[in-house]
Design an enzyme around this catalytic site. Structure first.
Site, PDB file in Angstrom:
ATOM      1  N   ASP A   1      -0.129  -0.340  -4.956  1.00  0.00           N
ATOM      2  CA  ASP A   1      -1.280   0.311  -5.606  1.00  0.00           C
ATOM      3  C   ASP A   1      -0.963   1.693  -6.182  1.00  0.00           C
ATOM      4  O   ASP A   1      -1.522   2.097  -7.190  1.00  0.00           O
ATOM      5  CB  ASP A   1      -2.502   0.359  -4.667  1.00  0.00           C
ATOM      6  CG  ASP A   1      -2.216   1.032  -3.331  1.00  0.00           C
ATOM      7  OD1 ASP A   1      -1.063   1.444  -3.089  1.00  0.00           O
ATOM      8  OD2 ASP A   1      -3.158   1.148  -2.521  1.00  0.00           O
ATOM      9  N   ASN A   2      -0.081   2.429  -5.530  1.00  0.00           N
ATOM     10  CA  ASN A   2       0.329   3.746  -6.052  1.00  0.00           C
ATOM     11  C   ASN A   2       1.613   4.155  -5.347  1.00  0.00           C
ATOM     12  O   ASN A   2       2.029   3.495  -4.391  1.00  0.00           O
ATOM     13  CB  ASN A   2      -0.763   4.815  -5.848  1.00  0.00           C
ATOM     14  CG  ASN A   2      -1.303   4.861  -4.439  1.00  0.00           C
ATOM     15  OD1 ASN A   2      -2.402   4.399  -4.146  1.00  0.00           O
ATOM     16  ND2 ASN A   2      -0.505   5.411  -3.523  1.00  0.00           N
TER      17      ASN A   2
ATOM     18  N   ASP B   1       0.844  -1.194   0.000  1.00  0.00           N
ATOM     19  CA  ASP B   1       0.000   0.000   0.000  1.00  0.00           C
ATOM     20  C   ASP B   1       0.886   1.253   0.000  1.00  0.00           C
ATOM     21  O   ASP B   1       1.677   1.445   0.936  1.00  0.00           O
ATOM     22  CB  ASP B   1      -0.891  -0.039   1.256  1.00  0.00           C
ATOM     23  CG  ASP B   1      -2.086   0.881   1.149  1.00  0.00           C
ATOM     24  OD1 ASP B   1      -2.125   1.711   0.219  1.00  0.00           O
ATOM     25  OD2 ASP B   1      -2.990   0.779   2.000  1.00  0.00           O
ATOM     26  N   ASP B   2       0.783   2.060  -1.029  1.00  0.00           N
ATOM     27  CA  ASP B   2       1.521   3.337  -1.104  1.00  0.00           C
ATOM     28  C   ASP B   2       3.038   3.159  -1.200  1.00  0.00           C
ATOM     29  O   ASP B   2       3.785   4.063  -0.801  1.00  0.00           O
ATOM     30  CB  ASP B   2       1.256   4.231   0.122  1.00  0.00           C
ATOM     31  CG  ASP B   2      -0.100   4.916   0.107  1.00  0.00           C
ATOM     32  OD1 ASP B   2      -0.864   4.719  -0.854  1.00  0.00           O
ATOM     33  OD2 ASP B   2      -0.392   5.660   1.067  1.00  0.00           O
TER      34      ASP B   2
ATOM     35  N   CYS C   1      -5.531   5.024  -3.698  1.00  0.00           N
ATOM     36  CA  CYS C   1      -5.745   3.602  -3.354  1.00  0.00           C
ATOM     37  C   CYS C   1      -6.972   2.983  -4.007  1.00  0.00           C
ATOM     38  O   CYS C   1      -6.862   2.020  -4.760  1.00  0.00           O
ATOM     39  CB  CYS C   1      -5.884   3.408  -1.848  1.00  0.00           C
ATOM     40  SG  CYS C   1      -4.471   3.971  -0.895  1.00  0.00           S
TER      41      CYS C   1
END
Ligand SMILES: *[C@@H]1O[C@H](CO)[C@@H](O)[C@H](O)[C@H]1NC(C)=O
Ligand SMILES: *[C@@H]1O[C@H](CO)[C@@H](O)[C@H](O)[C@H]1NC(C)=O
Ligand SMILES: *[C@@H]1O[C@H](CO)[C@@H](O)[C@H](O)[C@H]1NC(C)=O
Ligand SMILES: *[C@@H]1O[C@H](CO)[C@@H](O)[C@H](O)[C@H]1NC(C)=O
Ligand SMILES: *[C@@H]1O[C@H](CO)[C@@H](O)[C@H](O)[C@H]1NC(C)=O
Ligand SMILES: *[C@@H]1O[C@H](CO)[C@@H](O)[C@H](O)[C@H]1NC(C)=O
Ligand SMILES: *[C@@H]1O[C@H](CO)[C@@H](O)[C@H](O)[C@H]1NC(C)=O
Ligand SMILES: *[C@@H]1O[C@H](CO)[C@@H](O)[C@H](O)[C@H]1NC(C)=O
Length: 515
Positions: free
Chosen positions: A310-311, A39-40, A75
């Site tokens: 995700d990013n 995540d991130d 997200c």
């Protein structure tokens, strides 16, 4: 003529690959797939540095894709793209809220029923999920923890957004509360343990499985495991590139940042940077454990392992303290490493891979044709040993889409109430706004490396970068770029912003404009 030549070359490679796949299949059955999603986690500001075991066990044993992008830097939109293989303009999850279709009942009906896992389930895969799903998953208005997305057999879905302690999991549809003991509750480790329980039951004869491990790391609140609380004590956020640079010629949100950053803001940035790395050490342990278990269970030689995020993320770039939601490289580039049967070790590949390509690739690896409504392209043929897909058979352009989030009330910064801004902490520098809504076309080939963006704000603001000349996107070249390049990029942006399925999968070199 040229187009036909390229097409038949591509067809040939696909046929060869399918043949290889078939011969493997008769020996071993369809391959297992493990997909680790963080995540991130960025790649541009050093996000991959701490995961040294992962790099050794996945990247060095297979392929590191150096041009992997999220088509949305947020997200829930990006995760919805990963699940469906569709751009935001086709799956409709535009932000992290239920009314923006994040896990909304409409989304569940229209998109979740066509997520990649439903296709693998039809191929008799045993399917396992643990960790963060979509930001609004499990809330009362999205069906509560009882809702198990179709296609998943073993379900351990985090209710809501990333957390490390004090959260609920939906375990096969039943809420399970977790508190704050490291042993029983640290979410990355719980995902690791649940994966272990599942893998202990798998064997080369038990049929194919798909396992998705979706960690809270390295998202806020960036809580490290206690044994890593003092790691990287002397590490600071990188000061190079666009760190603490005032983006005077950029869109409104960048121009409102306070530059230079205060000493307090920089201290916070360094602290967040260290804690992000610390949380990733637990992910690195999980990856090592999963690879060890696959080896012990004699599954590794028939299992693909994918690692991505995700990013991206920024910490001080263009003086924005900490967030994503920007169009620049730091927020849209993400890691991608893949190992698996038939993949030669030690490869670096340069093709553009997108979050929307994961779904069709997983489906193709399960020996099915990827469904036509998916906007992404399967890159299974890039995984084959000695893959010699010519660059001209792959995409060179794609779009990045973001609809700015805004909240009417901004606690801590009352001067910004009712101003359509959001995420104004710390120091009342806002990280998002209703008019931070944009579409960008990114073009990357042997001789071009462009980004062109258009904003929906009162200025119809535009930004252009030639990243071969300005890799850190320091100066907006919209005034100096040639008209023909701009027209060409504008045409691509218009086409790709409304593309659907096959029209998103156009391949080959950029259009040649005839004056
Ligand atoms: C998004 O949500 C709105 C209302 O909640 C709905 O009208 C719309 O169809 C949804 N879009 C998609 C693509 O699901
Ligand atoms: C969840 O469901 C799967 C598939 O039916 C089952 O094998 C597993 O034991 C269940 N897990 C728990 C904790 O009940
Ligand atoms: C980790 O370090 C932070 C900051 O020094 C401290 O506040 C926190 O209590 C520590 N946590 C643990 C589990 O040691
Ligand atoms: C890291 O810093 C903390 C707090 O400043 C200190 O307690 C700890 O001993 C340091 N750890 C190492 C390994 O230097
Ligand atoms: C900044 O430095 C880091 C670490 O030395 C490096 O990995 C990164 O590529 C550099 N970034 C830029 C934008 O130059
Ligand atoms: C790939 O290339 C190597 C070296 O050129 C060769 O030894 C090997 O047999 C090839 N593998 C396949 C699957 O064609
Ligand atoms: C999310 O998107 C929906 C639909 O466009 C919008 O109504 C809502 O205000 C957005 N939420 C935020 C926090 O921006
Ligand atoms: C963007 O929105 C903010 C807050 O509503 C406003 O102050 C600003 O003028 C807007 N800028 C543009 C370029 O639309």
């Amino acid at each position: 003529m040229l187009a036909r030549g390229r097409g038949s070359l591509l067809l040939q490679s696909v046929l060869i690959f399918l043949h290889v796949l078939q011969t493997c299949a008769t020996k071993k059955g369809p391959p297992n797939i493990v997909f680790i999603l963080t995540d991130d986690q960025d790649t541009v500001i050093g996000g991959e540095t701490p995961i040294t075991k992962t790099k050794k066990l996945i990247g060095d044993e297979g392929i590191i894709f150096r041009n992997m992008f999220a088509t949305s830097p947020l997200c829930c939109p990006s995760r919805s793209s990963i699940l469906t293989g569709n751009y935001v303009h086709n799956h409709g999850a535009v932000n992290n809220s239920v009314d923006g279709n994040c896990s909304s009942p409409t989304w569940q009906k229209q998109s979740e029923t066509r997520a990649f896992i439903t296709y693998l389930k039809k191929q008799k895969y045993t399917t396992f999920f643990a960790g963060k799903y979509l930001n609004q998953y499990g809330k009362p208005e999205t069906g509560g923890p009882e809702h198990i997305p179709p296609g998943w057999d073993w379900w351990n879905g985090l209710v809501g957004n990333s957390k490390y302690y004090n959260y609920q999991l939906s375990v096969n549809g039943t809420a399970e509360k977790h508190k704050d003991s490291y042993q029983n509750d640290y979410l990355t480790d719980i995902i690791n343990k649940r994966a272990e329980d599942f893998l202990q039951l798998q064997s080369p004869d038990s049929g194919p499985f798909f396992m998705m491990l979706s960690t809270p790391a390295c998202h806020a609140p960036f809580t490290p495991a206690p044994q890593y609380n003092n790691s990287f004590n002397d590490t600071k956020a990188p000061r190079n590139g666009s760190f603490n640079v005032y983006g005077k010629d950029k869109h409104w949100l960048i121009r409102q940042a306070k530059s230079p950053l205060s000493d307090d803001a920089i201290a916070t940035i360094d602290n967040v940077f260290r804690n992000r790395w610390r949380t990733l050490l637990s992910v690195d342990d999980m990856v090592e454990n999963v690879i060890n278990l696959l080896t012990q269970r004699k599954l590794l030689d028939n299992t693909y392992v994918f690692y991505s995020s995700d990013n991206g993320y920024h910490l001080g770039q263009f003086s924005l303290p900490q967030d994503k939601r920007q169009l620049y490289e730091f927020d849209v580039r993400v890691p991608l490493m893949v190992r698996g049967p038939g993949i030669k070790a030690g490869q670096l590949r340069e093709e553009i891979i997108l979050n929307i390509d994961l779904a069709p690739t997983f489906i193709a690896l399960s020996a099915q044709t990827a469904p036509s409504q998916m906007d992404g392209m399967s890159f299974h043929n890039l995984l084959a040993q000695n893959a010699t897909i010519p660059a001209s058979s792959w995409r060179e352009s794609f779009v990045i889409e973001h609809q700015g989030e805004y909240k009417q009330i901004n606690p801590g910064c009352p001067q910004y109430n009712n101003m359509d801004l959001a995420n104004c902490d710390p120091n009342c520098v806002c990280e998002d706004a209703k008019n931070n809504t944009y579409g960008c076309v990114r073009t990357l080939s042997a001789d071009t490396n462009y980004m062109y963006c258009v904003f929906e704000d009162t200025e119809n603001f535009e930004e252009f970068y030639d990243l071969n000349k300005d890799p850190d996107q320091l100066s907006n070249a919209i005034q100096t770029v040639s008209k023909s390049v701009l027209m060409d990029q504008g045409k691509k942006l218009m086409e790709l912003s409304v593309c659907q399925g096959p029209s998103c999968r156009k391949i080959g070199p950029p259009h040649v404009l005839v004056n």
